[in-house]
Design an enzyme around this catalytic site. Structure first.
Site, PDB file in Angstrom:
ATOM      1  N   ARG A  35       0.815  -1.226   0.000  1.00 18.10           N
ATOM      2  CA  ARG A  35       0.000   0.000   0.000  1.00 18.10           C
ATOM      3  C   ARG A  35       0.843   1.269   0.000  1.00 18.10           C
ATOM      4  NH1 ARG A  35      -5.585  -1.529   2.399  1.00 18.10           N
ATOM      5  NH2 ARG A  35      -5.153  -3.327   3.699  1.00 18.10           N
ATOM      6  N   LYS A  93     -15.746  -1.601   2.483  1.00 21.19           N
ATOM      7  CA  LYS A  93     -14.504  -1.770   1.741  1.00 21.19           C
ATOM      8  C   LYS A  93     -13.437  -0.839   2.299  1.00 21.19           C
ATOM      9  CE  LYS A  93     -15.528  -5.002  -1.089  1.00 21.19           C
ATOM     10  NZ  LYS A  93     -16.542  -5.477  -0.143  1.00 21.19           N
ATOM     11  N   ASP A  94     -12.202  -1.304   2.215  1.00 23.52           N
ATOM     12  CA  ASP A  94     -11.070  -0.579   2.769  1.00 23.52           C
ATOM     13  C   ASP A  94     -10.943   0.814   2.157  1.00 23.52           C
ATOM     14  OD1 ASP A  94      -8.416   0.162   3.659  1.00 23.52           O
ATOM     15  OD2 ASP A  94      -8.075  -1.963   4.029  1.00 23.52           O
ATOM     16  N   ARG A  95     -10.650   1.773   3.004  1.00 21.86           N
ATOM     17  CA  ARG A  95     -10.448   3.138   2.506  1.00 21.86           C
ATOM     18  C   ARG A  95      -9.156   3.262   1.714  1.00 21.86           C
ATOM     19  NH1 ARG A  95      -9.148   8.347   6.415  1.00 21.86           N
ATOM     20  NH2 ARG A  95      -8.521   9.778   4.758  1.00 21.86           N
ATOM     21  N   HIS A  96      -8.103   2.615   2.162  1.00 22.89           N
ATOM     22  CA  HIS A  96      -6.780   2.795   1.566  1.00 22.89           C
ATOM     23  C   HIS A  96      -6.590   1.816   0.414  1.00 22.89           C
ATOM     24  CE1 HIS A  96      -5.947   5.444   4.885  1.00 22.89           C
ATOM     25  NE2 HIS A  96      -6.367   4.502   5.707  1.00 22.89           N
TER      26      HIS A  96
END
Length: 361
Positions: A35, A93-96
């Site tokens: 990420r 869902k993941d923000r990043h």
């Protein structure tokens, strides 16, 4: 006036963090960076059904970058001129990350909004359909992942062999770290809730805290079965086996070759408890193991029962589909796979690689 911090309530036994959970295959062969940018972690939702083509709801497939699900839901509601309660979605869902996700919007007889205006908020509408029902949580068949690993170090030959093992056998179906919040804050707040000293919170917030406790107890039970080598993927007398793609499960009072073959093929999986009220569903040594977890965390189990949660089951083994590993240059690679709804990509990734990632706000 300052707000007093949430007090920490001691539990009988300290819990294990995600990084402390045992590995099924000896630990990762690789280390990498994860990420470093949102596009390094891509997730596409797979709906469990197709759009109806007519109805009072709009069904939208959107792509978002570095935005959380609830924020997107509020932007959609604002554009449509409806209450946030008129918005449905199947999962968080993941923000990043860069994710595609489905939302429903109850419009009744109102005209279709100009959805393209959402692009001003960085939300791209990829598909739009009419649908008859509000999209409910859990209405997914699964999620497809593409994860870029950067600056890889380690034994790539050993990693390639492990990939074959993961594709054939699966991995322990741990709940991922995002379930527990930063620094396990959801668990800390749940403890305060059980002790009657939690700050005021919405029903949704309390639900997140309770879910975190159930998830941590499940991870602890699964960890104990992983520590007994193949107990996480092999049926034992007294187990409850779950049918693939279903929440149905049944008690095992005998294991013949037919059951063994269905376990090997992934058609059946042993399960672990999502603790709550009700009589234990397992027997023999399996029941003793689950009661041992409950005995180590009695306040948590009592708190879940008092909150009215009922016992449920979750598969111990996570089967992986379409597993791919593509090298990019000399230091990077992309890991691709598909998982059933409710499972976590980090449970797959941790068996292959350790990772570092930037501090994410």
């Amino acid at each position: 006036m300052s707000i007093a911090p949430t007090p920490v309530i001691e539990v009988t036994k300290p819990w294990r963090s995600f990084s402390q959970l045992p590995y099924a295959f000896g630990g990762p062969q690789l280390s990498a960076q994860l990420r470093t940018q949102p596009a390094d972690f891509m997730v596409d939702e797979i709906l469990a059904f197709g759009p109806d083509g007519d109805g009072e709801h709009a069904l939208l497939r959107i792509r978002k970058t570095s935005a959380n699900t609830e924020w997107v839901a509020r932007r959609i509601a604002s554009l449509a001129g409806v209450s946030i309660k008129a918005i449905g979605y199947a999962g968080l869902k993941d923000r990043h990350a860069v994710t595609t996700q489905w939302f429903s919007v109850y419009l009744s007889s109102a005209p279709e909004p100009r959805w393209r205006l959402l692009a001003e908020d960085g939300i791209d509408v990829l598909e739009q359909h009419r649908h008859r029902r509000k999209l409910k949580r859990g209405s997914l068949a699964g999620n497809q992942f593409r994860i870029r690993l950067r600056e890889i170090q380690g034994d790539l030959d050993a990693a390639a062999v492990k990939l074959e093992t993961l594709a054939a056998i699966g991995v322990p179906n741990y709940f991922g770290p995002q379930r527990f919040g930063r620094d396990a804050a959801n668990l800390v707040r749940a403890q305060a809730l059980f002790a009657g000293v939690a700050p005021r919170a919405s029903r949704q917030q309390r639900g997140l805290w309770l879910s975190a406790v159930r998830s941590q107890l499940f991870n602890e039970l699964l960890a104990r079965r992983v520590e007994r080598e193949d107990w996480w993927k092999t049926a034992l007398i007294g187990d409850r086996l779950q049918l693939r793609g279903s929440h149905s499960h049944f008690l095992v009072d005998g294991i013949d070759e037919r059951i063994a073959e269905r376990l090997r093929s992934g058609d059946l999986s042993p399960t672990g408890p999502l603790f709550g009220d009700g009589e234990p569903l397992t027997e023999s040594e399996v029941r003793a193991l689950e009661e041992g977890v409950a005995a180590d965390y009695p306040d948590w189990v009592a708190g879940l029962k008092a909150a009215g949660l009922k016992q449920e089951r979750r598969a111990l083994r996570l089967d992986i589909e379409d597993l791919e590993f593509e090298r990019i240059g000399s230091t990077d690679a992309v890991l691709g796979f598909t998982l059933p709804a409710g499972s976590y990509a980090t449970s797959v990734l941790r068996e292959l690689s350790s990772w570092t990632e930037p501090s994410l706000g």
